[in-house]
Design a protein around this motif. Structure first.
Motif, PDB file in Angstrom:
ATOM      1  N   TYR A  91       0.840  -1.207   0.000  1.00 42.92           N
ATOM      2  CA  TYR A  91       0.000   0.000   0.000  1.00 42.92           C
ATOM      3  C   TYR A  91       0.871   1.252   0.000  1.00 42.92           C
ATOM      4  O   TYR A  91       0.623   2.200  -0.750  1.00 42.92           O
ATOM      5  CB  TYR A  91      -0.900  -0.030   1.230  1.00 42.92           C
ATOM      6  CG  TYR A  91      -2.047   0.958   1.180  1.00 42.92           C
ATOM      7  CD1 TYR A  91      -3.309   0.550   0.773  1.00 42.92           C
ATOM      8  CD2 TYR A  91      -1.873   2.288   1.543  1.00 42.92           C
ATOM      9  CE1 TYR A  91      -4.371   1.441   0.720  1.00 42.92           C
ATOM     10  CE2 TYR A  91      -2.926   3.187   1.496  1.00 42.92           C
ATOM     11  CZ  TYR A  91      -4.168   2.762   1.090  1.00 42.92           C
ATOM     12  OH  TYR A  91      -5.206   3.655   1.034  1.00 42.92           O
ATOM     13  N   ALA A  92       1.906   1.241   0.834  1.00 38.71           N
ATOM     14  CA  ALA A  92       2.821   2.388   0.897  1.00 38.71           C
ATOM     15  C   ALA A  92       3.553   2.575  -0.428  1.00 38.71           C
ATOM     16  O   ALA A  92       3.702   3.705  -0.925  1.00 38.71           O
ATOM     17  CB  ALA A  92       3.825   2.201   2.029  1.00 38.71           C
ATOM     18  N   LEU A  93       4.013   1.486  -1.019  1.00 41.75           N
ATOM     19  CA  LEU A  93       4.756   1.582  -2.263  1.00 41.75           C
ATOM     20  C   LEU A  93       3.868   2.030  -3.416  1.00 41.75           C
ATOM     21  O   LEU A  93       4.296   2.780  -4.302  1.00 41.75           O
ATOM     22  CB  LEU A  93       5.405   0.234  -2.588  1.00 41.75           C
ATOM     23  CG  LEU A  93       6.332   0.200  -3.806  1.00 41.75           C
ATOM     24  CD1 LEU A  93       7.432   1.250  -3.689  1.00 41.75           C
ATOM     25  CD2 LEU A  93       6.932  -1.184  -3.980  1.00 41.75           C
ATOM     26  N   SER A 120       5.516   7.870   3.402  1.00 43.27           N
ATOM     27  CA  SER A 120       6.593   7.871   4.397  1.00 43.27           C
ATOM     28  C   SER A 120       6.066   7.493   5.771  1.00 43.27           C
ATOM     29  O   SER A 120       6.740   6.791   6.538  1.00 43.27           O
ATOM     30  CB  SER A 120       7.268   9.247   4.446  1.00 43.27           C
ATOM     31  OG  SER A 120       6.488  10.198   5.129  1.00 43.27           O
ATOM     32  N   LEU A 121       4.849   7.914   6.101  1.00 44.06           N
ATOM     33  CA  LEU A 121       4.257   7.562   7.394  1.00 44.06           C
ATOM     34  C   LEU A 121       3.964   6.063   7.476  1.00 44.06           C
ATOM     35  O   LEU A 121       4.168   5.428   8.514  1.00 44.06           O
ATOM     36  CB  LEU A 121       2.958   8.343   7.606  1.00 44.06           C
ATOM     37  CG  LEU A 121       3.082   9.866   7.720  1.00 44.06           C
ATOM     38  CD1 LEU A 121       1.692  10.494   7.812  1.00 44.06           C
ATOM     39  CD2 LEU A 121       3.930  10.270   8.906  1.00 44.06           C
ATOM     40  N   LEU A 122       3.500   5.493   6.370  1.00 50.09           N
ATOM     41  CA  LEU A 122       3.194   4.066   6.364  1.00 50.09           C
ATOM     42  C   LEU A 122       4.463   3.225   6.445  1.00 50.09           C
ATOM     43  O   LEU A 122       4.451   2.120   6.991  1.00 50.09           O
ATOM     44  CB  LEU A 122       2.385   3.706   5.117  1.00 50.09           C
ATOM     45  CG  LEU A 122       0.987   4.320   5.055  1.00 50.09           C
ATOM     46  CD1 LEU A 122       0.263   3.884   3.788  1.00 50.09           C
ATOM     47  CD2 LEU A 122       0.174   3.931   6.283  1.00 50.09           C
ATOM     48  N   ILE A 123       5.552   3.730   5.903  1.00 49.24           N
ATOM     49  CA  ILE A 123       6.828   3.019   6.054  1.00 49.24           C
ATOM     50  C   ILE A 123       7.261   3.054   7.520  1.00 49.24           C
ATOM     51  O   ILE A 123       7.799   2.066   8.034  1.00 49.24           O
ATOM     52  CB  ILE A 123       7.897   3.614   5.134  1.00 49.24           C
ATOM     53  CG1 ILE A 123       7.522   3.355   3.660  1.00 49.24           C
ATOM     54  CG2 ILE A 123       9.275   2.990   5.425  1.00 49.24           C
ATOM     55  CD1 ILE A 123       8.436   4.019   2.646  1.00 49.24           C
ATOM     56  N   ASP A 124       7.015   4.171   8.207  1.00 46.19           N
ATOM     57  CA  ASP A 124       7.226   4.193   9.657  1.00 46.19           C
ATOM     58  C   ASP A 124       6.482   3.036  10.309  1.00 46.19           C
ATOM     59  O   ASP A 124       7.012   2.334  11.173  1.00 46.19           O
ATOM     60  CB  ASP A 124       6.685   5.495  10.267  1.00 46.19           C
ATOM     61  CG  ASP A 124       7.563   6.698  10.012  1.00 46.19           C
ATOM     62  OD1 ASP A 124       8.757   6.516   9.703  1.00 46.19           O
ATOM     63  OD2 ASP A 124       7.062   7.829  10.129  1.00 46.19           O
ATOM     64  N   THR A 125       5.235   2.853   9.894  1.00 46.81           N
ATOM     65  CA  THR A 125       4.364   1.849  10.483  1.00 46.81           C
ATOM     66  C   THR A 125       4.921   0.432  10.317  1.00 46.81           C
ATOM     67  O   THR A 125       4.679  -0.444  11.158  1.00 46.81           O
ATOM     68  CB  THR A 125       2.964   1.941   9.845  1.00 46.81           C
ATOM     69  OG1 THR A 125       2.427   3.243  10.078  1.00 46.81           O
ATOM     70  CG2 THR A 125       2.016   0.913  10.414  1.00 46.81           C
ATOM     71  N   LEU A 126       5.688   0.196   9.254  1.00 49.11           N
ATOM     72  CA  LEU A 126       6.263  -1.134   9.026  1.00 49.11           C
ATOM     73  C   LEU A 126       7.206  -1.569  10.139  1.00 49.11           C
ATOM     74  O   LEU A 126       7.514  -2.751  10.263  1.00 49.11           O
ATOM     75  CB  LEU A 126       7.008  -1.156   7.684  1.00 49.11           C
ATOM     76  CG  LEU A 126       6.138  -1.112   6.417  1.00 49.11           C
ATOM     77  CD1 LEU A 126       7.023  -0.967   5.181  1.00 49.11           C
ATOM     78  CD2 LEU A 126       5.270  -2.358   6.319  1.00 49.11           C
TER      79      LEU A 126
END
Length: 305
Positions: A91-93, A120-126
């Motif tokens: 989803y982030a990508l 970038s926020l969703l990558i934080d979430t990973l």
């Protein structure tokens, strides 16, 4: 979530955008909303879990997580971390690719900035699934920097430079996150109805950033933008026709070689291909699913990619 957001302790100011992203996705993608809140809880615990106001806020957030978990039932993206990780990563990508395509095409607008920053926020979430890969760290840095750079250019009446340009060290403005990154005046903003063409999607050359080939994301719309941001929530990407790769005939009767010894790393890579395939199917992206399943099968039967 609105009540919780209003009572956000100052210690958790850095989490406000992750929590807003969760709120934006409550209906659009509850799995993304769930992991955004889980990230906020885990990070908040590290910041301050003893101050009464922080403890109260975290407990309320945990209650929301439990409620959402019950609503999602036996959803594999919640019950199985490897599936959940693939879901959020793809989803982030997907959002990153959309924003980058708009950027390289010289189409600078609020939805593109929003997509870069939300990616970038969703990558934080990973990070709730473990340590981020180097690729994800680089994508996060580039996306957040690009969002800030383009925002500042448009705010100052300047034309941003399209495409990848050298990051000047770590010189991107974190303060703009708190200063209204998405509060650009609408005057002069280009429309955001341009079609998505996967053939134009770059795979490398993000000033050293490289997208993992197995992590291609389908051409769906980016995260819905709430009215409170002043950004249009109209659809901005049109689904593209399926481009299904031909199946390698040798894989139809593939069997493991008798003396084949697979390493733990081989199994990990095969799992990754399978999770990418599963996530692609959630978006009805048959081409990406087939491609990744073939890679997994080849690896498991030959020990080679």
């Amino acid at each position: 979530m609105a009540a919780a957001a209003a009572a956000l302790p100052s210690q958790f100011k850095s989490l406000q955008h992750h929590l807003r992203t969760a709120q934006e996705h409550d209906k659009r993608d509850p799995v993304v909303a769930y992991y955004c809140r889980l990230y906020a809880v885990q990070t908040g615990m590290k910041i301050d879990s003893k101050t009464p106001e922080c403890r109260k806020f975290l407990l309320k957030l945990m209650d929301q997580l439990e409620t959402l978990k019950k609503q999602l039932g036996d959803c594999e993206s919640i019950t199985q971390e490897i599936v959940g990780s693939a879901h959020v990563e793809n989803y982030a990508l997907k959002m990153f690719l959309y924003a980058d395509n708009e950027d390289r095409s010289g189409r600078f607008h609020k939805n593109m900035i929003k997509s870069f920053y939300t990616a970038s926020l969703l990558i934080d979430t990973l990070s709730v699934f473990g340590e981020l890969s180097e690729e994800n760290v680089q994508h996060r840095k580039y996306a957040r920097w690009k969002a800030t750079y383009i925002h500042n250019c448009l705010k100052n009446g300047e034309t941003p430079q399209a495409g990848p340009i050298g990051l000047e060290g770590d010189d991107y403005d974190n303060e703009s996150e708190e200063a209204g990154l998405f509060s650009l005046p609408s005057k002069g903003s280009p429309p955001s109805s341009s079609a998505y063409n996967p053939s134009n999607m770059p795979t490398t050359n993000y000033t050293g950033i490289q997208i993992p080939p197995g992590a291609h994301a389908p051409a769906n719309t980016p995260a819905e933008v709430p009215h409170s941001t002043g950004v249009s929530s109209n659809p901005i990407i049109q689904p593209s026709p399926q481009n299904i790769p031909a199946v390698d005939p040798s894989l139809y009767s593939a069997k493991p070689h008798g003396d084949l010894l697979l390493t733990p790393e081989d199994f990990t890579r095969a799992q990754k291909y399978c999770k990418y395939a599963g996530s692609a199917l959630q978006y009805e992206d048959v081409g990406t699913a087939v491609q990744n399943l073939q890679k997994a099968l080849k690896l498991l039967t030959t020990g080679r990619e």
